[in-house]
Design a protein around this motif. Structure first.
Motif, PDB file in Angstrom:
ATOM      1  N   LEU A 176       1.176  -1.184   0.239  1.00 39.55           N
ATOM      2  CA  LEU A 176      -0.006   0.122   0.171  1.00 39.55           C
ATOM      3  C   LEU A 176       1.165   1.504   0.077  1.00 39.55           C
ATOM      4  O   LEU A 176       0.091   1.679  -0.497  1.00 39.55           O
ATOM      5  N   LEU A 177       2.223   1.156   0.343  1.00 41.15           N
ATOM      6  CA  LEU A 177       2.992   2.340   0.604  1.00 41.15           C
ATOM      7  C   LEU A 177       3.093   2.185  -0.771  1.00 41.15           C
ATOM      8  O   LEU A 177       3.658   3.775  -1.012  1.00 41.15           O
ATOM      9  N   LEU A 178       3.949   1.719  -1.399  1.00 39.03           N
ATOM     10  CA  LEU A 178       4.171   2.028  -2.742  1.00 39.03           C
ATOM     11  C   LEU A 178       3.539   2.428  -3.389  1.00 39.03           C
ATOM     12  O   LEU A 178       3.530   3.639  -4.550  1.00 39.03           O
ATOM     13  N   PHE A 179       2.333   1.304  -3.172  1.00 40.45           N
ATOM     14  CA  PHE A 179       1.187   2.053  -4.702  1.00 40.45           C
ATOM     15  C   PHE A 179       0.865   3.289  -4.389  1.00 40.45           C
ATOM     16  O   PHE A 179       0.322   4.164  -4.796  1.00 40.45           O
ATOM     17  N   SER A 180       0.780   3.694  -3.226  1.00 37.82           N
ATOM     18  CA  SER A 180       0.347   5.234  -2.832  1.00 37.82           C
ATOM     19  C   SER A 180       1.283   5.972  -3.081  1.00 37.82           C
ATOM     20  O   SER A 180       1.072   7.694  -3.667  1.00 37.82           O
ATOM     21  N   ILE A 181       3.187   6.022  -2.615  1.00 40.77           N
ATOM     22  CA  ILE A 181       3.595   6.898  -3.191  1.00 40.77           C
ATOM     23  C   ILE A 181       3.727   7.042  -5.170  1.00 40.77           C
ATOM     24  O   ILE A 181       4.309   8.122  -5.396  1.00 40.77           O
ATOM     25  N   TYR A 182       3.639   5.484  -5.971  1.00 37.15           N
ATOM     26  CA  TYR A 182       3.354   6.105  -6.797  1.00 37.15           C
ATOM     27  C   TYR A 182       2.592   6.621  -7.749  1.00 37.15           C
ATOM     28  O   TYR A 182       2.460   7.572  -8.880  1.00 37.15           O
TER      29      TYR A 182
END
Length: 201
Positions: A176-182
């Motif tokens: 979720l962190l990576l998807f949100s940052i992306y």
């Protein structure tokens, strides 16, 4: 890093340089994937796309992995603590930046090859797999290249740990962190700034 070694006389965090180098590997692979895709008239272009994507996916977790290096911070507050905190944050930010750019290039290739939906599905799937890769690296201490040197053991551990609650939690959180940052990254890329300060999509 050089300043810290010079000031303190030790190489405690020298491993950050190696981890940052590994974070650049998926960027190089994504660049090769993108370049190969745009050479579509070449006979071998379609043949090597899948191996390149597989290699990129294998090394992609190395980019967000740098965030977990914060566990090495020595919590004895003082001047060195804040210096070390900023140092690791800079390495983590650099790793995430290269990771987002590599993900963006892969996203664009998949979107052009198939459809926008498939592009976003690839982003979501890659984010979750990267989250699981962070778990395998930080908790089980496996490295990307171990898949080539100890393939059976890596595959065995990867399969067995899927049902572990800690593995699921870390995978979900980092995914979720990576998807949100992306999503934030690509949203900023899509903004167009007008001469008089107006912002348009």
């Amino acid at each position: 890093m050089s300043a810290r070694i010079f000031i303190t006389g030790n190489i405690t965090y020298i491993f950050l340089s190696w981890n940052l180098f590994l974070a650049w590997v998926p960027l190089a692979l994504a660049f090769m994937l993108r370049k190969t895709y745009h050479q579509g008239d070449h006979p071998l272009s379609k043949v090597v796309l899948m191996p390149l994507f597989s290699l990129w996916l294998l090394f992609f977790p190395n980019a967000p992995y740098l965030v977990t290096d914060l566990v090495h911070i020595n919590y004895h507050y003082g001047a060195r603590y804040w210096f070390d905190l900023v140092l690791i944050y800079l390495f983590a930010f650099s790793g995430l930046s290269t990771g987002m750019l590599s993900l963006y290039w892969v996203h664009q290739v998949i979107k052009e090859m198939f459809s926008p939906i498939w592009g976003w599905l690839a982003v979501a799937g890659s984010s979750l797999l990267a989250g699981y890769g962070v778990y395998l690296g930080r908790i089980l201490r496996w490295n990307s290249w171990d898949l080539f040197t100890h393939p059976l053991q890596v595959l065995k551990d990867s399969t067995l740990q899927i049902h572990d609650h800690t593995a699921q939690a870390i995978t979900l959180v980092f995914g979720l962190l990576l998807f949100s940052i992306y999503f934030l990254f690509i949203s900023l890329l899509q903004y167009k700034y007008e001469p008089y300060g107006q912002i348009q999509h």
